[in-house]
Design a protein around this motif. Structure first.
Motif, PDB file in Angstrom:
ATOM      1  N   HIS A 106     -13.173  -0.191   2.026  1.00  0.00           N
ATOM      2  CA  HIS A 106     -12.976  -0.081   3.475  1.00  0.00           C
ATOM      3  C   HIS A 106     -14.124  -0.750   4.232  1.00  0.00           C
ATOM      4  CE1 HIS A 106     -11.632   1.788   7.262  1.00  0.00           C
ATOM      5  NE2 HIS A 106     -12.926   1.973   7.500  1.00  0.00           N
ATOM      6  N   ARG A 107     -15.351  -0.514   3.769  1.00  0.00           N
ATOM      7  CA  ARG A 107     -16.513  -1.050   4.482  1.00  0.00           C
ATOM      8  C   ARG A 107     -16.669  -2.549   4.306  1.00  0.00           C
ATOM      9  NH1 ARG A 107     -20.841   3.856   3.199  1.00  0.00           N
ATOM     10  NH2 ARG A 107     -19.897   5.377   4.622  1.00  0.00           N
TER      11      ARG A 107
ATOM     12  N   TRP B 117     -13.153  -3.901   6.613  1.00  0.00           N
ATOM     13  CA  TRP B 117     -13.231  -3.635   8.059  1.00  0.00           C
ATOM     14  C   TRP B 117     -13.909  -4.787   8.803  1.00  0.00           C
ATOM     15  CZ3 TRP B 117     -16.264  -2.918  12.310  1.00  0.00           C
ATOM     16  CH2 TRP B 117     -15.826  -2.054  13.319  1.00  0.00           C
TER      17      TRP B 117
ATOM     18  N   ASP C 174      -5.181  -0.099   7.135  1.00  0.00           N
ATOM     19  CA  ASP C 174      -6.018   0.783   7.953  1.00  0.00           C
ATOM     20  C   ASP C 174      -7.293   0.080   8.403  1.00  0.00           C
ATOM     21  OD1 ASP C 174      -4.443   3.094   8.030  1.00  0.00           O
ATOM     22  OD2 ASP C 174      -5.163   3.774   6.083  1.00  0.00           O
ATOM     23  N   ALA C 175      -7.944  -0.617   7.485  1.00  0.00           N
ATOM     24  CA  ALA C 175      -9.201  -1.283   7.833  1.00  0.00           C
ATOM     25  C   ALA C 175      -8.978  -2.385   8.859  1.00  0.00           C
ATOM     26  CB  ALA C 175      -9.854  -1.850   6.574  1.00  0.00           C
TER      27      ALA C 175
ATOM     28  N   GLU D 281      -8.014  -0.603  12.307  1.00  0.00           N
ATOM     29  CA  GLU D 281      -9.102   0.157  12.911  1.00  0.00           C
ATOM     30  C   GLU D 281     -10.240  -0.747  13.373  1.00  0.00           C
ATOM     31  OE1 GLU D 281      -9.977   3.079   9.953  1.00  0.00           O
ATOM     32  OE2 GLU D 281      -8.090   4.144  10.274  1.00  0.00           O
ATOM     33  N   GLY D 282     -10.464  -1.835  12.656  1.00  0.00           N
ATOM     34  CA  GLY D 282     -11.521  -2.749  13.062  1.00  0.00           C
ATOM     35  C   GLY D 282     -11.252  -3.366  14.417  1.00  0.00           C
TER      36      GLY D 282
ATOM     37  N   ARG E 176      -3.417   7.403   9.999  1.00  0.00           N
ATOM     38  CA  ARG E 176      -3.747   6.406   8.990  1.00  0.00           C
ATOM     39  C   ARG E 176      -2.633   6.279   7.954  1.00  0.00           C
ATOM     40  NH1 ARG E 176      -8.933   4.960   7.772  1.00  0.00           N
ATOM     41  NH2 ARG E 176      -8.487   5.260   5.570  1.00  0.00           N
TER      42      ARG E 176
END
Length: 345
Positions: free
Chosen positions: A128-129, A132, A248-249, A252-253, A321
């Protein structure tokens, strides 16, 4: 286009140099190329213009991002390695490099939650990190400039400790009215997916907004496929779940960045359209699962997950999500906002 758009004006740069400090190039150096693309239905020949003096997709958008989110700094430069840098090419090709990236997130999570994460959970957080901010390299130029960079993992590098990214701009998609649009003969949408990699640098016009959105999804999918393949043994989840995590990433980003830029509502609206499910057919009877057509946004999870305001349109919308990061396994009360385990009971 929004009044806040940062679509660049045409500025010529030297061939092969697309970043700050590059000097002007000779406008007479523009060239026209005829290219043959092999598709499933045969060979299609398309003549389109690729200029060797071109503006890039992204620098203006990345500068705006840095102004509102100083913790994430994006520079247009060749990919780097060493001194804490991880080149995207190493991430997808060297398992040891990937595990080091995951270890960094595991150490941060240990400090935050006071207990070690399960290896697969740490890998999911690491995925995710990475996705994103990497996805913003595509979605932010699209959102602000209506340009879609065509990037591969080998075009970027990350330095997780300092929140830095480098990106090497090259070819990009744009609309016909873009100042960099390559003349009257644009690359047909039908052969975009068959373009050879890496594409020649420069702008490639697509017919309209719908084609540009399709190009964005395709560019993101091409970039993320080797990334998800690399993470899969560590995350220990199947392709469907991995693509839900990627969706999701991505959502959301841009949603977060849009809020910082004062354009959260437009970000929600455009993300919802970008990942809208495809038509399910005209039949009133629901089709058997095996007979349903793939959604237009595949391989991403259909729907951006935004929910309507609770009442009267005055409260801020939230989002459900598509995936669960499993962080609750480290701390039971650490449920993410919009976790499907809560929202879907």
């Amino acid at each position: 286009m929004s009044a806040h758009s940062t679509r660049p004006t045409p500025v010529a740069t030297a061939v092969g140099r697309t970043g700050p400090g590059t000097g002007p190039a000779d406008p007479a150096a523009a060239t026209s190329l005829g290219t043959a693309f092999t598709t499933a239905t045969g060979t299609v020949t398309s003549t389109f213009t690729v200029t060797s003096t071109f503006t890039a997709a992204g620098p203006a958008a990345y500068r705006r991002l840095g102004e509102v989110l100083p913790a994430l700094r994006v520079r247009c430069a060749p990919p780097r390695s060493g001194r804490g840098w991880l080149a995207g090419a190493d991430l997808v090709a060297r398992p040891a490099a990937l595990r080091e990236l995951i270890s960094h997130d595991a150490r941060q999570s240990l400090a935050r939650y006071g207990r070690p994460l399960r290896p697969d959970v740490a890998a999911g957080i690491g995925l995710h990190r990475f996705v994103w901010p990497a996805a913003l390299l595509f979605t932010l130029p699209w959102f602000l400039e209506r340009r879609v960079p065509l990037l591969a993992p080998g075009d970027i590098a990350v330095r997780r400790r300092t929140g830095e990214l480098t990106v090497r701009p090259g070819a990009f998609l744009c609309l016909p009215d873009d100042p960099a649009a390559p003349g009257p003969a644009a690359l047909p949408t039908a052969v975009l997916a068959a373009a050879p990699a890496p594409p020649p640098p420069g702008a490639r016009a697509v017919p309209d907004e719908a084609a540009l959105a399709t190009g964005l999804r395709s560019a993101l999918a091409d970039f993320l496929t080797p990334v998800l393949d690399a993470f899969r043994p560590e995350v220990r989840r199947g392709p469907r779940t991995l693509w839900a995590m990627a969706t999701d990433a991505v959502v959301e980003g841009l949603w977060y960045a849009g809020g910082l830029l004062g354009e959260e509502e437009r970000a929600r609206t455009e993300l919802a359209a970008l990942f809208a499910p495809g038509a399910s057919g005209a039949s009133e009877q629901p089709e058997p699962r095996a007979a349903r057509p793939a959604p237009e946004c595949a391989p991403f999870t259909p729907g951006a997950g935004f929910t309507a305001p609770a009442s009267g349109g005055t409260e801020r919308s939230d989002r459900c999500r598509a995936s669960c990061c499993l962080v609750y396994t480290a701390r039971a009360e650490a449920m993410c906002t919009g976790c499907p385990r809560v929202a879907r009971g």
